[in-house]
Design an enzyme around this catalytic site. Structure first.
Site, PDB file in Angstrom:
ATOM      1  N   GLN A 128      65.461  41.642  40.022  1.00 61.73           N
ATOM      2  CA  GLN A 128      64.536  40.505  39.916  1.00 61.73           C
ATOM      3  C   GLN A 128      64.875  39.508  41.030  1.00 61.73           C
ATOM      4  O   GLN A 128      65.841  38.757  40.942  1.00 61.73           O
ATOM      5  CB  GLN A 128      64.651  39.832  38.553  1.00 61.73           C
TER       6      GLN A 128
ATOM      7  N   ARG B  14      60.388  30.109  38.472  1.00 64.98           N
ATOM      8  CA  ARG B  14      61.228  29.496  39.500  1.00 64.98           C
ATOM      9  C   ARG B  14      60.360  29.001  40.662  1.00 64.98           C
ATOM     10  O   ARG B  14      59.349  28.374  40.444  1.00 64.98           O
ATOM     11  CB  ARG B  14      62.324  30.473  39.952  1.00 64.98           C
TER      12      ARG B  14
ATOM     13  N   LYS C 165      56.875  39.270  37.807  1.00 72.56           N
ATOM     14  CA  LYS C 165      57.002  38.534  36.548  1.00 72.56           C
ATOM     15  C   LYS C 165      55.958  37.434  36.555  1.00 72.56           C
ATOM     16  O   LYS C 165      56.122  36.405  37.209  1.00 72.56           O
ATOM     17  CB  LYS C 165      58.400  37.949  36.382  1.00 72.56           C
TER      18      LYS C 165
ATOM     19  N   CYS D 192      67.391  42.951  15.585  1.00 72.65           N
ATOM     20  CA  CYS D 192      67.438  41.540  15.971  1.00 72.65           C
ATOM     21  C   CYS D 192      66.614  40.725  14.983  1.00 72.65           C
ATOM     22  O   CYS D 192      65.484  41.088  14.643  1.00 72.65           O
ATOM     23  CB  CYS D 192      66.886  41.379  17.381  1.00 72.65           C
TER      24      CYS D 192
ATOM     25  N   CYS E 265      67.513  34.996  15.696  1.00 72.70           N
ATOM     26  CA  CYS E 265      68.161  33.773  15.217  1.00 72.70           C
ATOM     27  C   CYS E 265      68.618  32.882  16.372  1.00 72.70           C
ATOM     28  O   CYS E 265      68.823  31.683  16.189  1.00 72.70           O
ATOM     29  CB  CYS E 265      69.350  34.126  14.321  1.00 72.70           C
TER      30      CYS E 265
ATOM     31  N   CYS F 246      73.145  34.606  21.156  1.00 71.78           N
ATOM     32  CA  CYS F 246      72.575  34.966  22.458  1.00 71.78           C
ATOM     33  C   CYS F 246      72.274  33.690  23.248  1.00 71.78           C
ATOM     34  O   CYS F 246      73.100  33.249  24.055  1.00 71.78           O
ATOM     35  CB  CYS F 246      71.350  35.849  22.286  1.00 71.78           C
TER      36      CYS F 246
ATOM     37  N   CYS G  81      75.898  38.506  20.527  1.00 78.83           N
ATOM     38  CA  CYS G  81      75.015  38.778  19.398  1.00 78.83           C
ATOM     39  C   CYS G  81      75.804  38.687  18.095  1.00 78.83           C
ATOM     40  O   CYS G  81      77.015  38.984  18.074  1.00 78.83           O
ATOM     41  CB  CYS G  81      74.381  40.162  19.535  1.00 78.83           C
TER      42      CYS G  81
END
Length: 372
Positions: A91, A167, A214, A343, A346, A350, A362
């Site tokens: 990325q 960004r 993205k 998952c 919550c 993380c 986690c």
């Protein structure tokens, strides 16, 4: 039962063994721990890992392809991924933070007169003036960096690059931040120019390499996100990005607001539902036939299978579900879906761990340690 999840796909010119991608994630851990997490993810069966925030120049804060140590790290990561038949995507990003503004607030942060959240808010406030006043010479240097970084990424062993549409790309795209009066500001076409030229720089440097984008979408009713592309301007941005060389879109909510909006917990007042950002994929689909990758609240394999099987999305990117159980894909393949550590969104260990400078972890980590 999970035929579509487990089926191969051509994602923008890159053949993936299944439809599950690891979404770009900031770990905040040592190199050793980071590589161990990536190894577990690759060996757990996901088709591709997207490595977040690979800078398009030298950096004091992130692993850079432009220095020997950073390049070697990415080479090692590529070897780890490919040994497990997992693809790797870089990325590429350029920060839109004004470093001078950051230095100004550093004393207050160190003396705890300013919290990290307050610093983030102040830096977000500085983005608009920073983008608006940026000299064209600096703009061109950054754009050149996208091409150079893409070439280095390919040399390091990456299979795909993703241009980070938040960004700096997202800030140039946003009328909330970009108040320029030259060819990089004003109309939607002009505000798209920076992102389009970043994609073109990558396409020129690595002609045959797939380019994911993205696509950060800003929502106004109600308002979420400040950078990125406003929903009503997708009709302008999407075709321009495709013409520039994008081969697939990774669609999500724009940033520069509370992190709990872009990484929403199950208790989020607006984005608490499964597949919370998929509506943006539906909007993008109106303007392109390219593969779309959805993200956000994809913690139920049955739900993910339905979205993929319907053709709504071609791939599903997830971070928290794979941090909760890196073996998620292997368990689906082996008929062990009931054994997946699911998952619960919550955000305790993380996002909470990252914000507390304890690293992205986690709540299931202790349980997995016992099982091992």
């Amino acid at each position: 039962m999970y035929e579509t999840i487990l089926s191969p796909v051509d994602y923008g010119g890159l053949r993936l063994k299944n439809r599950i991608l690891f979404a770009p994630t900031t770990f905040g851990l040592s190199d050793e721990e980071t590589l161990a997490k990536y190894r577990a993810l690759a060996e757990g069966g996901c088709a591709m890992i997207i490595v977040g925030d690979v800078p398009v120049g030298k950096s004091r804060f992130e692993k850079s392809l432009f220095d020997a140590k950073g390049f070697a790290f990415y080479q090692q990561l590529a070897e780890i991924a490919h040994a497990a038949d997992c693809k790797l995507c870089a990325q590429l990003h350029q920060s839109d933070s004004d470093l001078l503004a950051m230095l100004k607030y550093l004393p207050a942060l160190l003396t705890k007169k300013l919290t990290p959240d307050q610093l983030r808010e102040k830096l977000n406030e500085a983005v608009g003036p920073y983008i608006t006043k940026m000299p064209k010479r600096k703009i061109q240097t950054i754009l050149d960096g996208f091409g150079k970084a893409a070439l280095l990424a390919r040399q390091a062993g990456f299979d795909m690059v993703q241009v980070h549409g938040d960004r700096m790309c997202g800030s140039f795209s946003s009328a909330l931040f970009n108040h320029r009066t030259d060819e990089y500001g004003g109309s939607a076409e002009n505000r798209a120019r920076f992102a389009v030229e970043a994609v073109r720089a990558v396409r020129t440097a690595v002609p045959g390499m797939p380019i994911d984008y993205k696509l950060a979408v800003r929502q106004e009713d109600p308002h979420f996100g400040n950078a990125g592309v406003a929903e009503e301007e997708l009709s302008v941005f999407v075709p321009l990005l495709e013409q520039a060389g994008v081969t697939s879109f990774h669609v999500t909510l724009a940033n520069h607001s509370a992190l709990e909006d872009t990484i929403p917990p199950a208790s989020h007042p607006y984005f608490g539902q499964p597949g919370c950002f998929l509506k943006f994929c539906d909007e993008v689909r109106q303007y392109t036939a390219l593969p779309l990758c959805g993200v956000g609240g994809l913690n139920d394999p049955d739900f993910v299978e339905q979205q993929l099987a319907s053709g709504r999305i071609q791939c599903a990117a997830m971070s928290r579900p794979l941090l909760a159980d890196p073996d998620l894909v292997n368990k689906l393949k082996n008929g062990q879906a009931a054994q997946i550590h699911r998952c619960v969104r919550c955000n305790k260990k993380c996002l909470g761990g990252l914000m507390a400078h304890q690293g992205t972890r986690c709540i299931y980590d202790a349980l997995r340690a016992k099982e091992a």
